[in-house]
Design a protein around this motif. Structure first.
Motif, PDB file in Angstrom:
ATOM      1  N   TYR A  69     -13.397   8.852  12.876  1.00 14.00           N
ATOM      2  CA  TYR A  69     -12.087   9.302  12.578  1.00 14.00           C
ATOM      3  C   TYR A  69     -10.875   8.785  13.253  1.00 14.00           C
ATOM      4  O   TYR A  69     -10.905   8.644  14.515  1.00 14.00           O
ATOM      5  CB  TYR A  69     -11.834  10.765  12.677  1.00 14.00           C
ATOM      6  N   ASN A  70      -9.913   8.080  12.326  1.00 13.41           N
ATOM      7  CA  ASN A  70      -8.642   8.035  13.080  1.00 13.41           C
ATOM      8  C   ASN A  70      -8.325   6.838  14.109  1.00 13.41           C
ATOM      9  O   ASN A  70      -7.459   6.576  14.651  1.00 13.41           O
ATOM     10  CB  ASN A  70      -8.053   9.228  13.757  1.00 13.41           C
TER      11      ASN A  70
ATOM     12  N   THR B  66      -9.580  18.599   6.881  1.00 14.23           N
ATOM     13  CA  THR B  66     -10.390  18.347   8.315  1.00 14.23           C
ATOM     14  C   THR B  66      -9.501  18.483   9.447  1.00 14.23           C
ATOM     15  O   THR B  66      -8.488  17.889   9.509  1.00 14.23           O
ATOM     16  CB  THR B  66     -10.886  16.880   8.168  1.00 14.23           C
TER      17      THR B  66
ATOM     18  N   GLU C 156      -5.618   6.120   6.738  1.00 18.02           N
ATOM     19  CA  GLU C 156      -4.461   5.690   7.082  1.00 18.02           C
ATOM     20  C   GLU C 156      -3.156   5.871   6.040  1.00 18.02           C
ATOM     21  O   GLU C 156      -2.172   6.302   6.493  1.00 18.02           O
ATOM     22  CB  GLU C 156      -4.314   4.108   7.125  1.00 18.02           C
ATOM     23  N   ASP C 157      -3.602   5.793   4.513  1.00 19.67           N
ATOM     24  CA  ASP C 157      -2.650   5.850   3.370  1.00 19.67           C
ATOM     25  C   ASP C 157      -2.738   7.356   2.985  1.00 19.67           C
ATOM     26  O   ASP C 157      -1.522   7.840   2.636  1.00 19.67           O
ATOM     27  CB  ASP C 157      -2.967   5.042   2.316  1.00 19.67           C
TER      28      ASP C 157
ATOM     29  N   TYR D 146      -9.829  12.491   5.867  1.00 18.20           N
ATOM     30  CA  TYR D 146     -10.741  12.116   6.869  1.00 18.20           C
ATOM     31  C   TYR D 146     -12.090  13.032   6.680  1.00 18.20           C
ATOM     32  O   TYR D 146     -12.185  14.243   6.839  1.00 18.20           O
ATOM     33  CB  TYR D 146     -10.257  12.837   8.257  1.00 18.20           C
TER      34      TYR D 146
ATOM     35  N   PHE E  36      -9.009  18.713  13.689  1.00 19.21           N
ATOM     36  CA  PHE E  36      -9.660  17.796  14.860  1.00 19.21           C
ATOM     37  C   PHE E  36      -9.362  18.377  16.126  1.00 19.21           C
ATOM     38  O   PHE E  36      -8.477  19.298  16.366  1.00 19.21           O
ATOM     39  CB  PHE E  36      -9.050  16.207  14.856  1.00 19.21           C
TER      40      PHE E  36
ATOM     41  N   ARG F 203     -10.072  -1.842   6.071  1.00 20.32           N
ATOM     42  CA  ARG F 203      -9.673  -0.701   6.822  1.00 20.32           C
ATOM     43  C   ARG F 203      -9.645   0.604   6.073  1.00 20.32           C
ATOM     44  O   ARG F 203     -10.085   0.716   5.140  1.00 20.32           O
ATOM     45  CB  ARG F 203      -7.985  -1.084   6.951  1.00 20.32           C
TER      46      ARG F 203
ATOM     47  N   ALA G 282      -4.377  10.079   4.298  1.00 22.44           N
ATOM     48  CA  ALA G 282      -5.109  11.483   5.388  1.00 22.44           C
ATOM     49  C   ALA G 282      -6.044  12.158   4.609  1.00 22.44           C
ATOM     50  O   ALA G 282      -6.179  13.418   4.823  1.00 22.44           O
ATOM     51  CB  ALA G 282      -3.781  12.563   5.349  1.00 22.44           C
TER      52      ALA G 282
ATOM     53  N   MET H 203       0.796   4.364  -2.452  1.00 28.07           N
ATOM     54  CA  MET H 203       0.582   5.555  -1.956  1.00 28.07           C
ATOM     55  C   MET H 203       1.850   6.546  -2.626  1.00 28.07           C
ATOM     56  O   MET H 203       1.576   7.717  -2.943  1.00 28.07           O
ATOM     57  CB  MET H 203       1.120   5.681  -0.515  1.00 28.07           C
TER      58      MET H 203
ATOM     59  N   GLN I  71      -6.458   0.857  -3.401  1.00 26.02           N
ATOM     60  CA  GLN I  71      -6.377   0.036  -2.393  1.00 26.02           C
ATOM     61  C   GLN I  71      -7.624  -0.722  -2.157  1.00 26.02           C
ATOM     62  O   GLN I  71      -8.112  -1.626  -1.712  1.00 26.02           O
ATOM     63  CB  GLN I  71      -6.494   0.521  -1.023  1.00 26.02           C
TER      64      GLN I  71
ATOM     65  N   MET J 100       0.785  -1.290  -0.024  1.00 24.04           N
ATOM     66  CA  MET J 100      -0.070  -0.018  -0.033  1.00 24.04           C
ATOM     67  C   MET J 100       1.014   1.296  -0.187  1.00 24.04           C
ATOM     68  O   MET J 100       0.606   1.986  -0.620  1.00 24.04           O
ATOM     69  CB  MET J 100      -0.953  -0.040   1.170  1.00 24.04           C
TER      70      MET J 100
ATOM     71  N   ALA K  71      -7.828  -4.689  -2.909  1.00 28.55           N
ATOM     72  CA  ALA K  71      -7.494  -5.784  -1.821  1.00 28.55           C
ATOM     73  C   ALA K  71      -8.176  -5.412  -0.579  1.00 28.55           C
ATOM     74  O   ALA K  71      -8.481  -6.480   0.287  1.00 28.55           O
ATOM     75  CB  ALA K  71      -6.024  -5.408  -1.476  1.00 28.55           C
ATOM     76  N   GLU K  72      -8.949  -4.315  -0.417  1.00 26.25           N
ATOM     77  CA  GLU K  72      -9.600  -4.287   0.924  1.00 26.25           C
ATOM     78  C   GLU K  72     -11.068  -4.273   1.008  1.00 26.25           C
ATOM     79  O   GLU K  72     -11.564  -4.227   2.012  1.00 26.25           O
ATOM     80  CB  GLU K  72      -9.041  -2.782   1.368  1.00 26.25           C
TER      81      GLU K  72
END
Lengths: 513, 513
Positions: free
Chosen positions: B389-390, A258, B364-365, B369, A260, B359, B367, A12, B433, A8, B436-437
């Motif tokens: 989130y996160n 975004t 994660e890859d 959100y 937080f 996932r 950013a 990326m 992704q 991944m 695969a996900e």
């Protein structure tokens, strides 16, 4: 990394997505430190990051902290909290249950990957921080007769007028030298779309502009429900009011969506770190002397609960996260270059005032849910809470947030009660409900906060060129960390990345020795 | 209103703040209906609003609802839910616990005061819905080689180039006819600020532009941590890619910050209404005939669990919220004008596809959100969840959202599994992704949803001029309500304001009689 996540990461980087970050995922400190010990000075985010990762890597770690709580500037004030500032004034926060203010950091950009990753690993729940609220105000005492203007109006109208000017210039052949014929055709379409222009490339009252700036009467249901368009503000009025100055802070990379905030207060992060490393922290420890020799480090401190009896802690290495305002007043055995760097960094000044009101009138009366109103009044900003929306009841907003400049010094010079009084008076010019609804407030002037004596490192380009690397180099057995030792001053990310960089270099020295 | 809130309302209107809303606070239906009875058809938001307020005002209320649940289009799909569309295909939603998709309405603007007030009164917790995420993508298969671009790059660069063009034209005297000399000076300052121009009014690579569009290497901490500016995209590339088309949806009054969604799913609103009026609702009731006389209303329906045995309900008055797509197929005793109106309104077509992934790779890859990526692919949009989130773990995103046009018809014509398969294939062009996900999905094509056969009323200006008032007038003892009887089609606010307007008029007739 697992094979999957490595794949991944390749995906990326092929999209150019990951290369930009300064945070490369959880730090891996390979190699055995063979029982080496580290003394961490300061239990803010930099110090606790170091403590967490170094213990994990096999070091013996102890932490000395001046305050009676973890977090440092990662700090939240709630009802029942008390704090005493330089000069002796003590404030007791009287907010109602569940309400709070973050006197220090209060928002987390989406690209602060270090902070976000620790939040994830430590289980800190996040919610969006609203920076831009189109329905909040821009206010200038010298513009529009001092009447606050909705951000959506100024934003839409400025963009519309600018688009009209450029579209007209394009049509009149005035851009023929600058833009190709093919592109000019598309530019006109783009300006029409982007500027909410009508079929004649004019920005004026009508459905198109109202679809962005809002209507003078909103659409409704049933009979008599047709919307009524609103009347744009003229370009000249926007220009001379200077309200356009408030339009771009929201678009800054630092403040873009975004953003937080932790659910329940920023100190949820400090508390989550302390849940991991709290057993290593000695509180009430005021460092008075930092010595090093070829064999180790000795730090002298006193317990602020029983002053006058010097205590000592020793270790092989020292990570010092004490703010430079304070560290420059402590005798420390470092070379002249680091010493000069420690003394070279001025600190930003900042004041925040939290105000509790009987009701969330900004939501109930004005439909302002979160976000920030900007003003040229000394309070500079009013920020509405990014939580508890629409539930009614009491609320705490940020009634003043000054950053450097005369307003900060002016507010810092006042007694706390006076700061609050002035914040209520000034804010009342924007929200007339203030006078009737105000209940209680707290005011933190960072130059009067004993553990830091300022807000954050405020590097000039010249100082950075001359001193920054000297500040960050390992000096014998001592290395500094904190937002002041980063290119992200005043942000928690700077503290964490600084700490990770420092411990990585220290660890290489230890295991490579 | 209490004296205090009346005073506040005065303050509001003097600031021009409250006049614009179509919602004037909780409806007050004064006067005694003396036992009058009302039959409400449909337990969506319009129907339940009517039931709630009319019972409160003293009416005897019964509600007939086709589905086995309240809410209508206010609907959330979670693991364990099943639904069957027209044509017989049944989908079982297999999302993990806590994950969901809102097939119908999914966001609430800050100026939808009716929805917000019912949320407050009924205790529905809200959280922000992220419409604009600067770090999400704009994607055009024919621009930039099909490589998705960050919104922040396109937005900053377009604004920068446009500002530079206008600043240069201003300096070259080309705006002398359009703008006064005094204003031209300020305009240059404003364009410099707004367009991130440098000292020479140029938009180019450097710290100033990177502070908005982001850096090619972000600032870090410790040594080697200086940021590296990024390279702007040329104006011609932006223009020819047409990615500027995606820049303005976020700025629309309908989509501006701060938007909301209920915590846990949109159907929290429907459930909250049903907690108040659920005892009045008869589910599984399929209306087949609506009759009225001078003395009352008789509605024939069948229980879909035991069809073939007509049942009847009677009342003095009828509030009919049945969608016009369905109502136009039911025999109803109304005059020719209302009948013509009922048959005059086409319905928008829409398809939504919810996809669960192993996932939250977009966070994660990449950013990203929350927020929305726009594409010219048939899926049109990818919307990332505005919650959780996160935290890691699995996630559900909106993998396609079509609105009218060929993409909607194309997706609606496919079997559900095929819609999902295509959404995964198309989305994979933006997020590699996906393949695969991906785990499981659901797809709702609104033209195949039995209780509505479309998405929402899609009035043309001509149809509205000719038929709208006729649709909304009380016809004998029958009045219609719903988003189709509003100037806010497709929004829950339209349903609620339509209902309030209808019952207010009906009540005046009842108590005035």
């Amino acid at each position: 990394m697992t094979a999957g996540s490595a794949a991944m990461y390749q995906a990326m980087t092929s999209l150019g997505l990951a290369a930009e970050s300064g945070y490369k995922g959880p730090i891996a400190l390979g190699g055995d430190p063979k029982g080496a010990s580290v003394l961490v000075l300061g239990a803010g985010l930099a110090g606790m990051t170091a403590a967490l990762e170094l213990r994990q890597a096999g070091y013996k770690v102890q932490v000395l902290e001046f305050n009676d709580r973890p977090g440092g500037r990662n700090w939240t004030l709630r009802g029942g909290d008390r704090f005493t500032e330089l000069g002796g004034a003590t404030q007791a926060c009287e907010f109602d249950e569940g309400l709070y203010i973050n006197p220090g950091p209060w928002r987390i950009p989406y690209h602060h990957h270090g902070v976000l990753d620790y939040c994830r690993r430590l289980g800190v729940a996040l919610e969006p921080f609203q920076q831009l609220n189109h329905n909040a105000f821009l206010h200038n005492t010298k513009g529009f007769g001092g009447k606050p203007q909705r951000i959506r109006d100024i934003k839409t109208d400025f963009q519309g007028h600018v688009s009209e000017l450029l579209a007209k210039a394009t049509q009149q052949g005035k851009l023929d030298d600058a833009v190709t014929k093919e592109d000019r055709e598309i530019l006109l379409q783009a300006l029409k779309s982007w500027g909410a222009l009508d079929g004649d490339y004019a920005y004026k009252a009508g459905e198109t502009s109202s679809e962005f700036r809002g209507f003078s009467k909103d659409a409704g249901g049933g009979l008599g429900a047709a919307p009524v368009p609103s009347e744009p503000i003229g370009l000249s009025d926007i220009l001379t009011s200077r309200l356009w100055r408030g339009l771009q802070s929201f678009a800054l990379y630092e403040f873009q969506t975004t953003m937080f905030q932790p659910v329940g207060g920023m100190d949820m992060i400090g508390k989550a770190f302390a849940a991991q490393v709290g057993d290593l922290i000695r509180y009430h420890a005021k460092v008075t002397r930092i010595q090093q020799s070829e064999s180790g480090v000795t730090v002298t401190y006193e317990d602020t609960k029983s002053p006058g009896s010097p205590l000592q802690a020793t270790a092989d290495w020292c990570i010092c996260t004490i703010p430079l305002t304070v560290l420059s007043q402590i005798q420390i055995d470092v070379g002249p270059k680091m010493q000069a760097a420690i003394e070279a960094v001025p600190y930003a000044s900042s004041v925040k005032v939290g105000l509790q009101f009987r009701r969330r009138f900004w939501e109930e009366d004005e439909a302002i849910y979160g976000g920030i109103s900007y003003t040229d009044l000394p309070i500079r900003q009013i920020s509405y809470p990014s939580t508890g929306y629409n539930r009614g009841g009491k609320g705490v907003l940020l009634g003043a947030y000054t950053w450097n400049g005369p307003n900060s010094y002016e507010f810092a010079a006042m007694a706390p009660a006076e700061r609050i009084k002035r914040a209520v008076e000034f804010g009342g010019q924007i929200h007339p409900q203030y006078a009737a609804e105000f209940e209680t407030g707290v005011a933190v002037a960072w130059h009067r906060v004993p553990f830091i004596l300022g807000c954050s490192g405020d590097w000039t380009d010249e100082a950075r060129a001359q001193h920054y690397d000297n500040l960050c180099q390992i000096d014998g057995r001592i290395v500094l960390a904190g937002e002041h030792a980063s290119y992200i001053p005043a942000w928690q990310e700077g503290a964490i990345l600084s700490s990770l960089n420092a411990i990585e270099r220290l660890h290489h020295r230890v295991v490579g020795a």
